[in-house]
Scaffold this motif. Structure first.
Motif, mmCIF file in Angstrom:
data_model
loop_
_atom_site.group_PDB
_atom_site.id
_atom_site.type_symbol
_atom_site.label_atom_id
_atom_site.label_comp_id
_atom_site.label_asym_id
_atom_site.label_seq_id
_atom_site.Cartn_x
_atom_site.Cartn_y
_atom_site.Cartn_z
ATOM 1 N N ARG A 127 9.352 -11.114 -10.619
ATOM 2 C CA ARG A 127 8.137 -10.561 -10.032
ATOM 3 C C ARG A 127 6.927 -10.866 -10.906
ATOM 4 N NH1 ARG A 127 7.698 -6.637 -6.247
ATOM 5 N NH2 ARG A 127 5.598 -7.540 -6.249
ATOM 6 N N ASP A 149 4.739 -14.793 -7.907
ATOM 7 C CA ASP A 149 5.379 -13.519 -7.585
ATOM 8 C C ASP A 149 6.693 -13.774 -6.849
ATOM 9 O OD1 ASP A 149 5.914 -10.848 -7.321
ATOM 10 O OD2 ASP A 149 4.115 -10.354 -6.184
ATOM 11 N N TYR A 169 7.211 -12.525 -2.582
ATOM 12 C CA TYR A 169 6.481 -11.266 -2.481
ATOM 13 C C TYR A 169 5.008 -11.446 -2.123
ATOM 14 C CZ TYR A 169 10.418 -8.370 -3.684
ATOM 15 O OH TYR A 169 11.625 -7.704 -3.649
ATOM 16 N N LYS A 170 4.583 -12.676 -1.884
ATOM 17 C CA LYS A 170 3.274 -12.938 -1.295
ATOM 18 C C LYS A 170 3.406 -13.318 0.174
ATOM 19 C CE LYS A 170 0.634 -12.522 -5.011
ATOM 20 N NZ LYS A 170 -0.437 -11.495 -5.145
ATOM 21 N N ASN A 171 4.652 -13.418 0.653
ATOM 22 C CA ASN A 171 4.944 -13.789 2.037
ATOM 23 C C ASN A 171 4.233 -15.084 2.423
ATOM 24 O OD1 ASN A 171 6.280 -13.317 4.530
ATOM 25 N ND2 ASN A 171 4.403 -12.488 5.415
ATOM 26 N N LYS A 198 7.546 -3.123 5.721
ATOM 27 C CA LYS A 198 8.389 -3.086 4.526
ATOM 28 C C LYS A 198 8.306 -4.414 3.783
ATOM 29 C CE LYS A 198 11.798 0.088 6.528
ATOM 30 N NZ LYS A 198 13.234 0.262 6.888
ATOM 31 N N LYS A 199 8.231 -4.342 2.456
ATOM 32 C CA LYS A 199 8.186 -5.575 1.673
ATOM 33 C C LYS A 199 9.427 -6.422 1.905
ATOM 34 C CE LYS A 199 5.129 -4.185 -2.094
ATOM 35 N NZ LYS A 199 4.992 -4.036 -3.566
ATOM 36 N N SER A 200 10.578 -5.767 2.060
ATOM 37 C CA SER A 200 11.826 -6.501 2.257
ATOM 38 C C SER A 200 11.865 -7.228 3.595
ATOM 39 C CB SER A 200 13.027 -5.554 2.154
ATOM 40 O OG SER A 200 12.951 -4.549 3.156
ATOM 41 N N ASN A 202 9.385 -9.089 4.683
ATOM 42 C CA ASN A 202 8.384 -10.147 4.647
ATOM 43 C C ASN A 202 8.631 -11.140 3.519
ATOM 44 O OD1 ASN A 202 6.246 -9.268 6.746
ATOM 45 N ND2 ASN A 202 6.612 -7.416 5.565
ATOM 46 N N LEU A 203 9.883 -11.441 3.262
ATOM 47 C CA LEU A 203 10.208 -12.282 2.120
ATOM 48 C C LEU A 203 10.734 -13.647 2.551
ATOM 49 C CD1 LEU A 203 12.142 -9.646 -0.054
ATOM 50 C CD2 LEU A 203 9.697 -10.157 -0.075
#
Length: 277
Positions: A127, A149, A169-171, A198-200, A202-203
């Motif tokens: 990260r 990231d 993590y920046k998608n 959710k961040k998960s 968009n990965l």
């Protein structure tokens, strides 16, 4: 037109293989053998013509893998912080990457791809301060991009001399011009956003380039593959049926998609026979 021409080929032509562990690292060797890794299962699996997966080699936590021009497998071990090389029989041959590169300690190698000149590029998925590294044919290692990231999947457009990088993590997808050493990667495409927030969800994970030089993106949490043209425009979407889609590999005959329904498992492998026209 691209979607109509290519995506029709998937209908009714895919098989899905359930696995005990979440799967990654799909590759195909010159003989047409299919291989995947399964992270927490510690296995590199070989898939036969009947779809049966058997253990080919072991390491602590195998993630991305590639097969070089000699037929050796290079495998990222994300727990050992190393990239290992296995010979054609599955025997550990050597450690290709471990320790420090230009003062940066490799901790979580994730994916790798041939540079087409006897070396390879790889990601260290951390990260905020992850890197993309390069090891040339002599074994000399250097950092080509840093402070990313969670850099993840890699792919090369050989015509444009570009390296695509999934910055999870920046998608988004970054692109580095390999013809301009030392240049900073630029944003190639910001990917669609999962409405869940959710961040998960968009990965972006694994990447592949097809015969039309379009970029395929395995989108973890979106259960799909996005297809981007060489200008970064989204021209297609393929619903994989795998809730957590990790990676994609393709050649003229096969499309392999990996992932699963959770981590550490269960996992899934989707195999699509490509129809040749």
């Amino acid at each position: 037109m691209y979607k109509d021409h290519i995506f029709q080929e998937f209908k009714g032509r895919a098989i899905t293989l359930p696995q005990p562990f979440y799967t990654e690292g799909p590759v195909i060797d010159r003989e047409g053998n299919l291989f995947v890794t399964n992270l927490k299962g510690g296995q590199i699996l070989k898939i036969d013509k009947n779809g049966a997966a058997t253990e080919w080699a072991r390491t602590t936590c195998p993630n991305g893998q590639m097969i070089n021009e000699k037929g050796d497998h290079l495998v990222c071990d994300s727990l050992e912080g190393a990239i290992k090389q296995f010979d054609k029989s599955g025997r550990l041959d050597k450690i290709a990457v471990r320790g420090l590169i230009s003062g940066y300690r490799i901790s979580c190698p994730n994916d790798l791809i041939s540079d087409t000149n006897g070396g390879f590029f790889f990601t260290d998925s951390v990260r905020h301060c992850g890197i993309v590294g390069h090891v040339d044919r002599t074994g000399t290692a250097r950092i080509i991009a840093k402070e990313l990231d969670y850099p993840n999947g890699l792919a090369i457009n050989p015509v444009r001399g570009q390296l695509y990088i999934a910055e999870s993590y920046k998608n988004r997808i970054l692109v580095a011009d390999l013809r301009l050493p030392g240049s900073t990667p630029e944003v190639f495409c910001d990917l669609p956003v999962n409405p869940s927030g959710k961040k998960s969800g968009n990965l972006p994970d694994g990447l592949a380039v097809d015969c039309f030089y379009n970029l395929w993106v395995a989108h973890y949490g979106m259960s799909c593959l996005w297809v981007l043209n060489d200008r970064g425009m989204c021209i297609g979407k393929y619903e994989t049926g795998i809730p957590l889609t990790s990676n994609v590999f393709m050649n003229d005959n096969w499309l392999l998609v990996t992932g699963g329904t959770g981590e550490p498992g269960p996992g899934m492998i989707k195999i699509v026979k490509m129809r040749r026209r």
